[in-house]
Write a protein that holds these residues in place. Sequence first.
Motif, mmCIF file in Angstrom:
data_model
loop_
_atom_site.group_PDB
_atom_site.id
_atom_site.type_symbol
_atom_site.label_atom_id
_atom_site.label_comp_id
_atom_site.label_asym_id
_atom_site.label_seq_id
_atom_site.Cartn_x
_atom_site.Cartn_y
_atom_site.Cartn_z
ATOM 1 N N GLY A 174 5.172 27.785 -9.586
ATOM 2 C CA GLY A 174 4.233 28.896 -9.036
ATOM 3 C C GLY A 174 3.112 28.734 -8.300
ATOM 4 O O GLY A 174 2.278 28.217 -8.986
ATOM 5 N N SER A 175 3.151 29.048 -7.200
ATOM 6 C CA SER A 175 1.593 28.628 -6.462
ATOM 7 C C SER A 175 0.446 30.307 -7.463
ATOM 8 O O SER A 175 1.063 31.103 -7.345
ATOM 9 C CB SER A 175 1.211 28.482 -4.838
ATOM 10 N N GLU A 176 -0.612 30.002 -7.195
ATOM 11 C CA GLU A 176 -1.353 31.294 -7.130
ATOM 12 C C GLU A 176 -1.592 32.364 -6.760
ATOM 13 O O GLU A 176 -1.197 33.286 -7.390
ATOM 14 C CB GLU A 176 -2.495 30.725 -7.102
ATOM 15 N N LEU A 177 -0.807 32.247 -5.295
ATOM 16 C CA LEU A 177 -0.470 33.212 -4.558
ATOM 17 C C LEU A 177 0.538 33.970 -4.979
ATOM 18 O O LEU A 177 1.121 35.144 -5.431
ATOM 19 C CB LEU A 177 -0.762 33.386 -2.722
ATOM 20 N N THR A 178 2.038 33.820 -5.389
ATOM 21 C CA THR A 178 2.719 33.610 -6.178
ATOM 22 C C THR A 178 2.908 34.436 -7.770
ATOM 23 O O THR A 178 3.498 35.299 -8.012
ATOM 24 C CB THR A 178 3.858 32.719 -6.000
ATOM 25 N N ILE A 179 1.890 34.013 -8.443
ATOM 26 C CA ILE A 179 1.502 34.331 -9.725
ATOM 27 C C ILE A 179 1.319 35.860 -9.014
ATOM 28 O O ILE A 179 1.324 36.350 -10.307
ATOM 29 C CB ILE A 179 1.322 33.337 -10.256
ATOM 30 N N PHE A 180 -0.113 35.749 -9.114
ATOM 31 C CA PHE A 180 -0.455 36.803 -8.206
ATOM 32 C C PHE A 180 -0.033 38.218 -7.692
ATOM 33 O O PHE A 180 0.268 39.571 -8.664
ATOM 34 C CB PHE A 180 -2.254 37.182 -7.254
ATOM 35 N N ARG A 181 0.942 37.812 -7.176
ATOM 36 C CA ARG A 181 1.389 38.265 -6.053
ATOM 37 C C ARG A 181 2.689 39.143 -7.315
ATOM 38 O O ARG A 181 3.455 40.032 -7.917
ATOM 39 C CB ARG A 181 2.826 38.164 -5.258
ATOM 40 N N ARG A 182 3.606 38.482 -7.901
ATOM 41 C CA ARG A 182 5.366 38.490 -8.428
ATOM 42 C C ARG A 182 4.452 38.513 -9.996
ATOM 43 O O ARG A 182 5.879 39.094 -10.573
ATOM 44 C CB ARG A 182 5.898 37.175 -8.206
ATOM 45 N N VAL A 183 4.030 38.684 -11.010
ATOM 46 C CA VAL A 183 3.362 38.616 -12.293
ATOM 47 C C VAL A 183 2.354 39.028 -12.879
ATOM 48 O O VAL A 183 2.604 40.283 -13.436
ATOM 49 C CB VAL A 183 3.225 36.724 -12.695
ATOM 50 N N ILE A 184 1.178 39.241 -12.150
ATOM 51 C CA ILE A 184 -0.075 40.101 -12.518
ATOM 52 C C ILE A 184 -0.057 41.354 -11.241
ATOM 53 O O ILE A 184 0.036 42.558 -13.007
ATOM 54 C CB ILE A 184 -1.430 39.220 -12.195
ATOM 55 N N LEU A 185 -0.094 41.444 -10.526
ATOM 56 C CA LEU A 185 -0.075 42.761 -9.854
ATOM 57 C C LEU A 185 1.317 43.668 -10.659
ATOM 58 O O LEU A 185 0.805 45.337 -10.597
ATOM 59 C CB LEU A 185 0.700 42.338 -8.468
ATOM 60 N N PRO A 186 2.276 43.684 -10.835
ATOM 61 C CA PRO A 186 3.018 43.978 -11.116
ATOM 62 C C PRO A 186 2.804 44.746 -12.800
ATOM 63 O O PRO A 186 3.421 46.199 -13.147
ATOM 64 C CB PRO A 186 5.093 43.458 -11.402
ATOM 65 N N LEU A 187 1.976 44.457 -14.098
ATOM 66 C CA LEU A 187 1.407 44.147 -14.919
ATOM 67 C C LEU A 187 -0.009 44.805 -14.744
ATOM 68 O O LEU A 187 -0.731 45.509 -15.623
ATOM 69 C CB LEU A 187 1.337 43.207 -15.800
ATOM 70 N N THR A 188 -0.393 45.422 -13.909
ATOM 71 C CA THR A 188 -1.681 46.003 -13.509
ATOM 72 C C THR A 188 -1.531 47.006 -12.982
ATOM 73 O O THR A 188 -2.259 48.086 -11.739
ATOM 74 C CB THR A 188 -2.549 45.205 -13.318
ATOM 75 N N ARG A 189 -0.713 47.402 -12.720
ATOM 76 C CA ARG A 189 -0.299 49.138 -11.984
ATOM 77 C C ARG A 189 -0.922 50.069 -12.256
ATOM 78 O O ARG A 189 -2.156 51.236 -11.403
ATOM 79 C CB ARG A 189 1.498 49.445 -11.859
ATOM 80 N N PRO A 190 -1.480 49.622 -13.777
ATOM 81 C CA PRO A 190 -2.478 51.148 -13.837
ATOM 82 C C PRO A 190 -3.872 50.750 -13.588
ATOM 83 O O PRO A 190 -4.437 51.973 -12.929
ATOM 84 C CB PRO A 190 -2.618 51.299 -15.980
ATOM 85 N N GLY A 191 -4.501 49.576 -13.335
ATOM 86 C CA GLY A 191 -5.770 49.838 -12.717
ATOM 87 C C GLY A 191 -5.770 49.424 -11.599
ATOM 88 O O GLY A 191 -6.351 50.258 -11.254
ATOM 89 N N ILE A 192 -4.650 49.679 -10.870
ATOM 90 C CA ILE A 192 -4.146 50.318 -9.195
ATOM 91 C C ILE A 192 -4.229 51.262 -8.967
ATOM 92 O O ILE A 192 -5.019 51.840 -7.966
ATOM 93 C CB ILE A 192 -2.848 49.011 -8.865
ATOM 94 N N ALA A 193 -3.727 51.991 -10.024
ATOM 95 C CA ALA A 193 -3.469 53.795 -9.607
ATOM 96 C C ALA A 193 -5.146 54.440 -10.217
ATOM 97 O O ALA A 193 -5.661 54.824 -9.151
ATOM 98 C CB ALA A 193 -2.871 54.784 -10.789
ATOM 99 N N THR A 194 -5.738 54.052 -11.033
ATOM 100 C CA THR A 194 -7.217 53.524 -11.473
ATOM 101 C C THR A 194 -8.385 54.531 -9.860
ATOM 102 O O THR A 194 -8.813 54.868 -9.486
ATOM 103 C CB THR A 194 -8.200 53.689 -12.905
ATOM 104 N N VAL A 195 -8.160 52.865 -9.301
ATOM 105 C CA VAL A 195 -9.191 52.449 -8.259
ATOM 106 C C VAL A 195 -8.374 53.359 -7.119
ATOM 107 O O VAL A 195 -8.915 54.095 -6.542
ATOM 108 C CB VAL A 195 -8.809 51.213 -8.176
ATOM 109 N N VAL A 196 -6.991 53.230 -7.487
ATOM 110 C CA VAL A 196 -6.853 54.672 -5.694
ATOM 111 C C VAL A 196 -7.687 55.222 -6.373
ATOM 112 O O VAL A 196 -7.751 56.575 -5.382
ATOM 113 C CB VAL A 196 -5.159 54.446 -5.519
#
Length: 273
Positions: A174-196
């Motif tokens: 997986g490329s860094e962009l693919t890892i970021f989009r498919r692996v990392i982002l789904p696991l950081t939804r609490p952080g995203i919600a906090t920022v939002v």
Amino acid sequence: MNRWLGKSFATFVLLPFCLLMAFPFVWMLLTSLREQNTIFNGPIIPRKITGTAYKEAWTSIQFPLHFWNSVWITSVTVIGVLVFATLSGYAFAKLDFPFRNTLFVLLLTTLMMPSTALIIPLYLELKSLGLLDSQGGLLVLYISGSAPFAMFLMRAFFQTLPDELIEAARVDGGSELTIFRRVILPLTRPGIATVVIFQFLSTWNEFLIANTVLRNTDELPLQPVLFTLMGQYSTNWPALTAGLTLSVVPVVIVYVRMQRQFVAGMMLGAVKN
């Protein structure tokens, strides 16, 4: 038995604080439903309930226009801040590049300057770029001013994720962009919600910068326009509180929708493996 006593004691202690926090909102709502001549000399609960103030607030300040301006400006700001914060936060947390820590500290130093101290230089900079008196210029200030703090929050969330997940995805090709989009982002939804939530609240309620940068009344967001309902010698409190009550609705909706993720994000650092 001890557990029941503990919950009862916690409820007894916290209930007065909850009532104290809710009182300003209740007062604002009740004031928006009462007549003008009963604001300060009538009972807390009005004897006669009227919705005239909502109609007046809706028409006197072009409420739909400025409400849409706030929705548009806040939405674009939140999306822009999320893009910059997630990408830069991931880079500072999980990627190795020269001067990583130095750049991170330099970005954090921007948080030490109060926004009021930067009003004049930012105003002159927008004027030189031809972005003064435009919502585009306001968006530039909002996104650039809020991205460092959001990046700081997202970096902390990314650091809680194990490096083995990223290494395994790299081994799978997986490329860094693919890892970021498919692996990392789904696991950081609490952080995203906090920022939002934080970004939505700060942008929706922002007054000073918008009132300084925008001179065209039709482009102003809602908060500076609501301020015009306050007169020098008298204030139409029912109309003002009606407008404020309507302006609170999107904030409540966003928080209720993301409450679980927000609480999960706040508790994420409380437990360690």
